[in-house]
Design a protein around this motif. Structure first.
Motif, mmCIF file in Angstrom:
data_model
loop_
_atom_site.group_PDB
_atom_site.id
_atom_site.type_symbol
_atom_site.label_atom_id
_atom_site.label_comp_id
_atom_site.label_asym_id
_atom_site.label_seq_id
_atom_site.Cartn_x
_atom_site.Cartn_y
_atom_site.Cartn_z
ATOM 1 N N ALA A 2 2.520 1.730 -3.361
ATOM 2 C CA ALA A 2 1.552 2.218 -4.347
ATOM 3 C C ALA A 2 1.279 3.700 -4.149
ATOM 4 N N LYS A 3 1.148 4.148 -2.902
ATOM 5 C CA LYS A 3 0.923 5.572 -2.631
ATOM 6 C C LYS A 3 2.114 6.423 -3.074
ATOM 7 N N ILE A 4 3.322 5.940 -2.815
ATOM 8 C CA ILE A 4 4.511 6.665 -3.258
ATOM 9 C C ILE A 4 4.556 6.718 -4.781
ATOM 10 N N ARG A 42 2.138 11.764 -10.165
ATOM 11 C CA ARG A 42 1.530 13.089 -10.175
ATOM 12 C C ARG A 42 2.599 14.170 -10.306
ATOM 13 N N GLN A 54 1.987 6.654 -6.834
ATOM 14 C CA GLN A 54 0.975 7.611 -7.288
ATOM 15 C C GLN A 54 1.470 9.040 -7.149
ATOM 16 N N ARG A 55 2.100 9.347 -6.033
ATOM 17 C CA ARG A 55 2.605 10.708 -5.823
ATOM 18 C C ARG A 55 3.712 11.040 -6.828
ATOM 19 N N PHE A 63 0.828 -1.203 0.000
ATOM 20 C CA PHE A 63 0.000 0.000 0.000
ATOM 21 C C PHE A 63 0.865 1.256 0.000
ATOM 22 N N VAL A 64 1.899 1.274 0.836
ATOM 23 C CA VAL A 64 2.785 2.444 0.900
ATOM 24 C C VAL A 64 3.533 2.627 -0.414
#
Length: 88
Positions: free
Chosen positions: A53-55, A61, A57-58, A50-51
């Motif tokens: 994937a969040k990194i 962006r 995504q950021r 999860f972490v």
């Protein structure tokens, strides 16, 4: 106190006691310890995924923003170079 809060507290206490009972049974039996270790490892792995994937995504962006800034800067530079030389 409202009935909703009382029921929520009772459910929380019952769940906590059931979790402690399951944990006590897990510690007592060898297969339980093995399954508990696998479950904890799976939870940790899901958290790490999860972490990551969040990194990702950021970073995606940020790369989009940087690319748009570079493209916009390049387009204005090309337009100003053409206007300085008298080209249309």
């Amino acid at each position: 106190m409202s009935l909703h809060i009382v029921l929520k507290s009772v459910v929380f206490i019952v769940e906590g006691l059931l979790f402690l009972l399951a944990l006590a049974a897990t510690v007592h039996f060898e297969i339980g310890r093995l399954l508990f270790a696998i479950a904890v490892g799976a939870i940790c792995a899901f958290g790490e995924i999860f972490v990551i994937a969040k990194i990702g995504q950021r970073l995606w962006r940020w790369s989009g923003r940087i690319t748009s800034m570079v493209a916009r800067d390049r387009a204005t530079r090309v337009e100003s170079d053409g206007a300085d030389r008298g080209e249309a």
